[in-house]
Design an enzyme around this catalytic site. Sequence first.
Site, short mmCIF file in Angstrom:
data_model
loop_
_atom_site.label_atom_id
_atom_site.label_comp_id
_atom_site.label_asym_id
_atom_site.label_seq_id
_atom_site.Cartn_x
_atom_site.Cartn_y
_atom_site.Cartn_z
N LYS A 19 0.88 1.92 -6.67
CA LYS A 19 1.58 2.83 -5.78
C LYS A 19 0.81 3.08 -4.49
O LYS A 19 1.38 3.37 -3.46
CB LYS A 19 1.84 4.17 -6.49
CG LYS A 19 3.07 4.10 -7.38
CD LYS A 19 3.37 5.41 -8.05
CE LYS A 19 4.54 5.23 -9.01
NZ LYS A 19 4.70 6.27 -9.97
N ARG A 20 -0.51 2.97 -4.58
CA ARG A 20 -1.31 3.29 -3.39
C ARG A 20 -1.16 2.24 -2.27
O ARG A 20 -1.42 2.52 -1.12
CB ARG A 20 -2.78 3.47 -3.77
CG ARG A 20 -3.38 2.25 -4.40
CD ARG A 20 -4.81 2.45 -4.87
NE ARG A 20 -5.24 1.27 -5.62
CZ ARG A 20 -5.01 1.09 -6.89
NH1 ARG A 20 -4.40 2.02 -7.59
NH2 ARG A 20 -5.40 -0.01 -7.50
#
Length: 276
Positions: free
Chosen positions: A249-250
């Site tokens: 997700k980062r």
Amino acid sequence: MFSTRFAPSPTGQLHRGHAFSALTAHRAAREAGGRFVLRIEDIDATRCRPRFEAAILEDLAWLGLDWETPVRRQSDHLQDYHAALEGLTARGLTYRCFRTRREIADDIARAPHGAMETWRGEPLSAAEEAARLAKGEAFAWRLSLDAAEQALGGFKTLRFFEEGLGREVQADPTLGGDVVLARKDVGVAYHLAVVVDDALQAISHVIRGIDLFEATHVQRLLQALLDLPTPVYRHHALLSGPDGKRYAKRDRAQTLAELRASGMTPVALRRELGFD
Ligand code: GLU
């Protein structure tokens, strides 16, 4: 009936890895002439946001997926998970743990190598517990592996079929230690909600990333304790990027929203991920 699900947590934007997972489950359902269920796992109110939930629906529709409605949103069904927790507690299978994450980390650091995954706490005496409750100290409900082991007469019967390996696997629920089932800020934890929902939604096949393989061992134990059916599991490999690292997700640039904004078409993305 073959029924599978995609169960994202709205804690951020979906990326290619999620698309791969959702497409894998969706295709399996279509090939089997079965059901594809979307579940929003938003019980952790400290991390989930409605805007991410809206983005999930938008991304998946853009990708060309369809799913059963209404979509089950876990935060709308907290009473189901609390009932399960109360049932376990009434049978002496849980205990209140007042140790902070920091204290547990210190315990683990002092323990011999390998204890990390198998941390077991100790229920307090009734008097000490009452005193700490009276002081308003925060606690987590943990599942007691010792009590579970006694209730089931050992863990030997805990097996699940892993399609990725084409065979049954002996579950080792000690991998997760005395897992947290609920805490003050998060009224119910992931493992408990997921087994309740997989049963309620009659999920026959859980298709998800290999990063959740250990979770399956814990969830298999909860199914046995709650007398719930065990689905067949298929853990797929995680998709990695050109640099060999798996998508996370980062990595903002890899979100489906960004790909879409950069002009990528769903057909092109599906093809890239192997779904023509
Ligand atoms: N909600 C979990 C996640 O976003 C997935 C749960 C599951 O597939 O069992 O990682």
